[in-house]
Design a protein around this motif. Structure first.
Motif, PDB file in Angstrom:
ATOM      1  N   SER A 126       0.833  -1.200   0.000  1.00  0.00           N
ATOM      2  CA  SER A 126       0.000   0.000   0.000  1.00  0.00           C
ATOM      3  C   SER A 126       0.862   1.243   0.000  1.00  0.00           C
ATOM      4  CB  SER A 126      -0.928   0.029   1.218  1.00  0.00           C
ATOM      5  OG  SER A 126      -1.649   1.255   1.271  1.00  0.00           O
ATOM      6  N   MET A 156      -0.553   3.996   0.904  1.00  0.00           N
ATOM      7  CA  MET A 156      -1.282   4.891   1.803  1.00  0.00           C
ATOM      8  C   MET A 156      -1.097   4.608   3.279  1.00  0.00           C
ATOM      9  SD  MET A 156      -4.838   5.441  -0.320  1.00  0.00           S
ATOM     10  CE  MET A 156      -5.529   3.838   0.098  1.00  0.00           C
ATOM     11  N   ASN A 212      -2.220  -4.499  -1.256  1.00  0.00           N
ATOM     12  CA  ASN A 212      -2.875  -4.244  -2.537  1.00  0.00           C
ATOM     13  C   ASN A 212      -1.934  -4.374  -3.738  1.00  0.00           C
ATOM     14  OD1 ASN A 212      -5.387  -3.649  -1.353  1.00  0.00           O
ATOM     15  ND2 ASN A 212      -4.801  -1.535  -0.979  1.00  0.00           N
ATOM     16  N   VAL A 255      -5.987   8.678  -0.795  1.00  0.00           N
ATOM     17  CA  VAL A 255      -6.708   7.973  -1.854  1.00  0.00           C
ATOM     18  C   VAL A 255      -7.145   8.939  -2.946  1.00  0.00           C
ATOM     19  CG1 VAL A 255      -9.064   8.067  -0.883  1.00  0.00           C
ATOM     20  CG2 VAL A 255      -8.377   6.106  -2.283  1.00  0.00           C
ATOM     21  N   TYR A 264      -3.770  10.193  -4.855  1.00  0.00           N
ATOM     22  CA  TYR A 264      -3.117   9.198  -5.711  1.00  0.00           C
ATOM     23  C   TYR A 264      -4.015   8.623  -6.791  1.00  0.00           C
ATOM     24  CZ  TYR A 264       0.228   8.983  -1.795  1.00  0.00           C
ATOM     25  OH  TYR A 264       1.125   9.276  -0.810  1.00  0.00           O
ATOM     26  N   TYR A 265      -5.335   8.513  -6.527  1.00  0.00           N
ATOM     27  CA  TYR A 265      -6.164   7.660  -7.375  1.00  0.00           C
ATOM     28  C   TYR A 265      -7.374   8.335  -8.004  1.00  0.00           C
ATOM     29  CZ  TYR A 265      -3.196   4.331  -4.964  1.00  0.00           C
ATOM     30  OH  TYR A 265      -2.096   3.675  -4.465  1.00  0.00           O
ATOM     31  N   ASN A 300      -4.759  13.038  -9.522  1.00  0.00           N
ATOM     32  CA  ASN A 300      -3.460  12.368  -9.475  1.00  0.00           C
ATOM     33  C   ASN A 300      -2.603  12.813 -10.658  1.00  0.00           C
ATOM     34  OD1 ASN A 300      -3.257  10.127 -11.673  1.00  0.00           O
ATOM     35  ND2 ASN A 300      -5.273   9.723 -10.762  1.00  0.00           N
ATOM     36  N   GLU A 305      -7.770   1.664  -3.674  1.00  0.00           N
ATOM     37  CA  GLU A 305      -6.369   1.517  -4.057  1.00  0.00           C
ATOM     38  C   GLU A 305      -6.144   0.171  -4.740  1.00  0.00           C
ATOM     39  OE1 GLU A 305      -2.199   2.434  -2.027  1.00  0.00           O
ATOM     40  OE2 GLU A 305      -3.199   0.723  -1.072  1.00  0.00           O
ATOM     41  N   LYS A 306      -6.700  -0.882  -4.183  1.00  0.00           N
ATOM     42  CA  LYS A 306      -6.524  -2.216  -4.767  1.00  0.00           C
ATOM     43  C   LYS A 306      -7.037  -2.244  -6.206  1.00  0.00           C
ATOM     44  CE  LYS A 306      -7.560  -7.102  -3.923  1.00  0.00           C
ATOM     45  NZ  LYS A 306      -8.183  -8.073  -2.987  1.00  0.00           N
ATOM     46  N   HIS A 335      -7.557   0.369  -8.273  1.00  0.00           N
ATOM     47  CA  HIS A 335      -6.794   1.270  -9.135  1.00  0.00           C
ATOM     48  C   HIS A 335      -5.451   0.659  -9.520  1.00  0.00           C
ATOM     49  CE1 HIS A 335      -4.618   4.836 -10.526  1.00  0.00           C
ATOM     50  NE2 HIS A 335      -5.773   5.454 -10.638  1.00  0.00           N
ATOM     51  N   MET A 336      -4.759   0.088  -8.543  1.00  0.00           N
ATOM     52  CA  MET A 336      -3.470  -0.538  -8.832  1.00  0.00           C
ATOM     53  C   MET A 336      -3.600  -1.634  -9.881  1.00  0.00           C
ATOM     54  SD  MET A 336      -1.237  -0.960  -5.353  1.00  0.00           S
ATOM     55  CE  MET A 336      -0.307   0.409  -4.637  1.00  0.00           C
TER      56      MET A 336
END
Length: 566
Positions: A358, A360, A371, A473, A476-477, A482, A515-516, A518-519
Motif C-alpha cells: 500500500s 497509503m 494491494n 486515496v 493518488y487515485y 493524481n 487503491e486495490k 486502481h493498482m
C-alpha cells in the motif's frame, strides 16, 4: 510526503533513499530491528531523547542539512511539494504546515490551539456545518489577522484543479459549499454539500489571503520564501540563495510557546558533503539509511544513533505520461524482485520488514491491506505480460510492438553508493524482463524540480505516509487530481462517497479497496520498501529524531528542540 507528514493536507514526495532514516548499533552495524506488526508498541519506533524545556539550555544553535532548498518554496504546489520543503517550513510557517491540527506520535489528531482553539462538527439533513474558533492572537508576520479570510482563500485555491492553481490535490475541499464568518471574523463557519471525514483533512495548512491569483501561487514562490506570509515560532534571518542556506531566529511576533534555540540553520548538501560536515561538527544531525553511510559515520565523536520507523512508501514511481502503455507498466511491476532490492537497500543494516502493498498505510496500521497488483513475478512473468499484449523480442532481445521497443530510464538522485546499487539492481531486473532500461543519474538538489515537473520515466521515490488513508486515496487515485491523470468515473465516485463515512475503520477499508482496484487497472505506483530511519545526532540534542506521525522533519516540536544542560 504531514503532521500526517503532509503539506497542507497532502502527502509529500520523498526521495526513496536519501531523505529520512533511523538508528541502532554497534561497530559491526545497527542493532537488529523490524517494523512493528499491527497492534504493536509504536513507542519502539520513536527515538527523540525527549526532555522538558526546563532541562534545556536557553539559546544555542542547531544546523541541519537538506537535500535541496528551493527553488519553488510553495509547499501547496506540485513543484514545491517535497519532504525537504516541509522540513524547512515547519519552524517558520506553522500556519501553512500545521494549521488547525496537532498530530501525536501515534497519529491521533486534536485541534492546534495556537491557531484553532476549537473545532465543532454538526451534521443535519445530510449536510455538515463545521464551526472553528480561531485563536484571537493568531496573526501572520505582516500583521494580517489569521481569520475567515485565510480560511476562505485556502478553500478557493484548493477546491479544484481547474481554477488554474497548480495544486497537488483538492482533497475534501471540493465538497465545501461555503466558508463564512460567524459572530466575528475569528469564528469560521464551514458548510459542506455532504459530510466529510476526517475533519483534519481540512485546513491542515492555511494560505495567506495575499496569495490570491494563479500567477502568485504558481510562480510567486520561485526563489522567494515570502516570510511575511508565514507565522511560526521562528522567522527567517537570512536566505542566501547562492550558498543555499537559510538562517532562522526566534520570531518576536509569535504568540505561542517561545522556542529554546536562538538560531537554526538549514544547509543544502549532497550526501557526501553531509558526511564531512557531520564529522567536522558543522551540522548536528544527518540521516544514514544505508550501510555505506552508517559505516562512514559510526564512531564520530560526540554523536549517537537514534532509530525508528520511516514514514515512507514507494520505490516504483511511474510517469504514465511517458510510459503510456499500461502493459509495460504492468510488466515493470511483475519484473521487480522486491525482496532482492530490499536486500541491497538494507544490506548490513539488519532491518527486517514484510513486503508492503500500500502507498497509503504502513503494514503496522490496523487499517492496512496488501494491494500489490501482481502475484506472478519474475522475468518470465514480465515477458509473458508483454507477449500477451502483442510485443515480440527484436534482434537485440528487447520486447517491442509496432516497431516501438519497451524503453525508458530510471531517475536516481544522490551520490550514495547504495542508492546507485539499488538503481542498478532494478535496472537489471527490468532488463531481464525484456525492457531497454537506462539510468538517469541526478544530484539530490535536482529532486524537487525533476519529480515535481514530471521530468522522468520511472523514479525510485515515493510519498510520506499518514495514519489515515482518506486524503491519500484522492491524491493518488482520483482521475482529476493524481499526477498521472489515471482513473475512471466509477473509482472517482467511490472516492467521493467514502469521504462521508464517519467511522474510521469503515472509511479506511473503503479507501484501501479503491487503491486495490486502481493498482490492478493502472499500475502507476508501487511499494518496494518502507524502511527504517537511522539518524546520527550530536550528543545532547534533545527532542529530535524519528517521530512517527508527529513530524516529517524529525522535530516533533520546534519550540522544545534544544541542548541538554551540562
Amino acid at each position: 510526503m504531514r503532521k500526517l507528514n503532509r503539506i497542507g493536507g497532502v502527502a509529500a514526495i520523498a526521495a526513496a533513499l536519501a531523505l529520512t532514516a533511523c538508528g541502532g548499533g554497534g561497530a559491526s552495524g545497527p542493532q537488529t530491528a523490524k517494523a512493528e506488526a499491527s497492534g504493536g508498541d509504536l513507542s519502539k519506533l520513536i527515538s527523540i531523547n525527549e526532555k522538558p524545556a526546563a532541562d534545556l539550555q536557553q539559546g544555542g544553535k542547531v544546523t541541519l542539512p537538506l537535500g535541496n532548498i528551493g527553488p519553488d518554496f510553495n509547499g501547496f504546489s506540485n513543484n514545491g511539494n517535497s519532504a525537504d520543503n516541509t522540513a524547512l517550513h515547519r519552524p517558520i510557517d506553522q500556519a501553512g504546515t500545521w494549521g488547525c491540527w496537532d498530530i501525536a506520535f501515534d497519529g491521533k489528531v486534536t485541534p492546534n490551539k495556537d491557531f484553532c482553539e476549537s473545532v465543532k462538527n454538526e451534521v443535519k439533513d445530510g449536510k455538515q456545518t463545521i464551526t472553528i474558533e480561531v485563536n484571537p492572537k493568531a496573526t501572520y508576520n505582516d500583521g494580517t489577522p489569521i481569520d475567515v479570510k485565510a480560511f476562505k482563500n485556502t478553500w478557493n485555491i484548493l477546491k479544484s484543479p481547474d481554477a488554474g492553481y497548480d495544486i497537488v490535490s483538492s482533497g475534501n475541499y471540493g465538497f465545501i459549499e461555503s466558508v463564512e464568518a460567524g459572530s466575528s471574523d475569528k469564528e469560521v463557519i464551514v458548510k459542506t454539500r455532504q459530510p466529510v471525514y476526517p475533519l483534519d483533512s481540512l485546513f491542515t495548512g492555511l494560505i495567506h489571503p495575499a496569495v490570491n491569483s494563479p500567477q502568485i501561487f504558481n510562480e510567486g514562490f520561485n526563489g522567494n520564501l515570502h516570510p511575511e506570509w508565514m507565522a511560526g515560532p521562528f522567522k527567517i534571518d537570512q536566505y542566501d540563495a547562492a550558498a543555499k542556506t537559510v538562517s532562522l531566529v526566534p520570531n518576536d511576533k509569535w504568540w505561542g510557546q517561545k522556542p529554546v534555540l536562538q538560531n537554526v540553520v538549514f544547509r543544502q548538501l549532497e550526501t557526501s558533503a553531509q558526511i564531512a560536515a557531520f564529522k567536522n561538527g558543522e551540522i548536528d544531525a544527518m540521516n544514514a539509511n544505508t550501510i555505506s553511510l552508517y559505516k562512514q559515520l559510526d564512531g564520530t565523536k560526540d554523536s549517537e544513533i537514534r532509530r525508528g520507523q520511516r514514514l515512507f512508501a514507494g520505490g516504483l514511481n511511474l510517469n504514465a505520461q511517458r510510459i503510456t502503455d499500461v502493459n509495460v507498466r504492468k510488466a515493470i511491476f511483475a519484473a521487480v524482485d522486491r525482496e532482492a532490492i530490499r536486500k541491497v537497500r538494507f544490506n548490513g543494516l539488519n532491518w527486517e520488514e514484510p513486503s508492503s502493498g500500500s502507498m497509503m498505510l504502513l503494514p503496522f496500521s490496523d487499517y492496512y491491506q496488501d494491494n500489490y497488483p501482481v502475484k506472478e513475478t519474475g522475468a518470465d512473468a514480465a515477458k509473458k505480460i508483454l507477449t500477451d499484449a502483442g510485443y515480440k523480442a527484436n534482434a537485440n532481445g528487447i520486447m517491442e510492438k509496432d516497431g516501438k521497443p519497451a524503453t525508458f530510464k530510471i531517475s536516481n538522485f544522490g551520490d550514495d553508493p547504495t542508492t546507485v546499487a539499488v538503481a542498478q539492481t532494478l535496472q537489471k531486473q527490468l532488463q531481464a524482463g525484456g525492457m531497454d532500461v537506462g539510468i538517469d543519474q541526478r544530484a539530490s538538489a535536482d529532486f524537487g524540480k525533476v519529480v515535481g515537473s514530471r521530468e522522468f520515466d520511472l523514479s525510485i521515490s515515493g510519498y510520506t505516509v499518514g495514519a489515515d488513508a482518506t486524503e491519500a486515496v484522492k491524491q493518488y487515485y482520483d482521475s482529476k487530481t493524481n499526477q498521472n491523470k489515471l482513473g475512471d468515473a466509477e473509482l472517482d465516485k467511490k472516492i467521493a462517497d467514502l469521504t462521508s463515512i464517519e467511522d474510521n475503520a469503515a472509511r479506511n477499508k473503503a479507501a484501501m479497496d479503491v487503491e486495490k482496484e486502481h493498482m490492478a487497472k493502472y499500475y502507476s505506483m508501487g511499494v518496494v520498501f518502507n524502511g527504517p530511519q537511522i539518524s546520527f545526532v550530536r550528543t545532547g540534542l534533545a527532542n529530535y529524531g524519528p517521530s512517527l506521525f508527529r513530524s516529517t522533519s524529525q522535530v516533533p516540536d520546534w519550540t522544545t528542540i534544544g541542548w541538554v544542560k551540562k
